[in-house]
Design an enzyme around this catalytic site. Structure first.
Site, PDB file in Angstrom:
ATOM      1  N   TYR A  68       0.830  -1.202   0.000  1.00 52.53           N
ATOM      2  CA  TYR A  68       0.000   0.000   0.000  1.00 52.53           C
ATOM      3  C   TYR A  68       0.866   1.254   0.000  1.00 52.53           C
ATOM      4  CZ  TYR A  68      -3.530  -3.387   1.612  1.00 52.53           C
ATOM      5  OH  TYR A  68      -4.363  -4.477   1.756  1.00 52.53           O
TER       6      TYR A  68
ATOM      7  N   HIS B 240       0.138 -12.149   1.504  1.00 50.82           N
ATOM      8  CA  HIS B 240      -0.611 -11.199   0.691  1.00 50.82           C
ATOM      9  C   HIS B 240      -0.678 -11.675  -0.765  1.00 50.82           C
ATOM     10  CE1 HIS B 240      -1.404  -6.590   0.003  1.00 50.82           C
ATOM     11  NE2 HIS B 240      -2.463  -7.348  -0.197  1.00 50.82           N
TER      12      HIS B 240
END
Length: 334
Positions: free
Chosen positions: A56, A140
């Site tokens: 992110y 992830h």
């Protein structure tokens, strides 16, 4: 705000979580003051679960979350981050990141689910956040890396968990089938399920949710608005569904669900936030929150009353699957 325990661990999370992808400048710049104010507002509202990742904003989200939480009592909140994408120097920068975040691309992402990669990723995250530990660590998006993720990454996380370094471990993905495999075949405690148990997509009932219930494991639901189509009281053409323009038939279905919501005295976004809790394995819904106003809206939606009869009516009209559980996940107040 009510807390729920991730089963078979000592980690508890608030039913509503703060998703920090957007304060990593997802799609557009979020000023630092807005990001800080969003975390402040979430804290004031009782939110104590904060989710971030190296991906992110190429570390920006982690830095901002760490700065906003660093002076708060560490035992009062839970932070999750993720492994699988190492941030390494970008030998060929073009100026701006190419994966949706409005940040400089001095770094790039490098897939790595090896033991050393996992340990380095966690070390880097702790350095960026300035925190002493991570409470939850997810693999992830290991969609194309099952073997290494299952054989190397998850055992590495399990060893850290068993040593007391991490409280809970799992995986986060946009699909449900492989998440079910992680629950059934690895040491995962919890999965972060993106967009596959929503008012428009209940495919997780085919795999990961039965696995969680059978094995006594937990689910964190994200992507509950399916990229936007469920985020407004009245869905309209041109809204997004799973990152693409929503097809007309899905817009029509969302509009039909919205009408039933209105008849029951609630709204489509309030129902979208409440819906994952119909399943007893769901412990949390995490939403992206960019500024104080978004936090206020999301908290109000979460706290609003969504009657049990709504799910019954939606089942009866064929707008959600008939096997959506009845009453299993009613939210306690608090």
């Amino acid at each position: 705000m009510h807390h729920r325990k991730i089963q078979n661990t000592q980690v508890t999370v608030t039913e509503l979580g703060f998703g920090a992808s957007v304060i990593g400048n997802l799609y557009r710049v979020t000023p630092a003051d807005d990001a800080s104010a969003a975390v402040d507002a979430a804290w004031q509202a009782g939110i104590r679960y904060f989710d971030t990742a190296p991906h992110y904003g190429l570390g920006l989200s982690e830095r901002r979350i760490g700065a906003a939480l660093r002076d708060r009592p560490r035992e009062e909140y839970v932070v999750s981050s993720k492994v699988g994408r190492l941030l390494v120097p970008n030998e060929h920068p073009r100026g701006v990141d190419t994966e949706g975040f409005v940040v400089r691309d001095d770094l790039r992402r490098q897939w790595d689910f090896s033991r050393d990669g996992v340990l380095l990723s966690i070390e880097d995250t702790l350095q960026r956040t300035g925190l002493d530990r991570l409470d939850i660590v997810y693999l992830h998006d290991p969609d194309n890396h099952w073997r290494q993720a299952a054989d190397e990454a998850m055992p590495t996380l399990a060893a850290l968990r068993d040593q007391g370094v991490i409280g809970a471990i799992g995986a986060g993905m946009n699909q449900s089938a492989m998440l079910a495999r992680f629950l059934r075949e690895t040491a995962a405690d919890v999965v972060m399920l993106a967009g596959r148990y929503t008012l428009l997509d209940q495919s997780a009932l085919d795999d990961v949710l039965p696995a969680a219930r059978e094995l006594g494991k937990s689910v964190v639901a994200v992507g509950v608005f399916n990229s936007g189509l469920l985020s407004r009281d009245r869905p309209a053409e041109g809204m997004k569904y799973d990152y693409q323009d929503a097809p007309p038939e899905l817009v029509a279905r969302a509009q039909a669900i919205a009408q039933v919501c209105a008849a029951h005295g609630t709204t489509l976004p309030a129902a979208a936030i409440a819906f994952p809790h119909t399943h007893p394995s769901t412990v949390n819904v995490t939403l992206g929150m960019r500024d104080r106003e978004q936090v206020t809206r999301n908290v109000e939606l979460h706290r609003s009353t969504v009657p049990q009869a709504l799910w019954d009516d939606l089942r009866h009209q064929g707008l959600i699957r008939a096997d959506v559980p009845t009453g299993g996940g009613l939210r306690p107040t608090g």
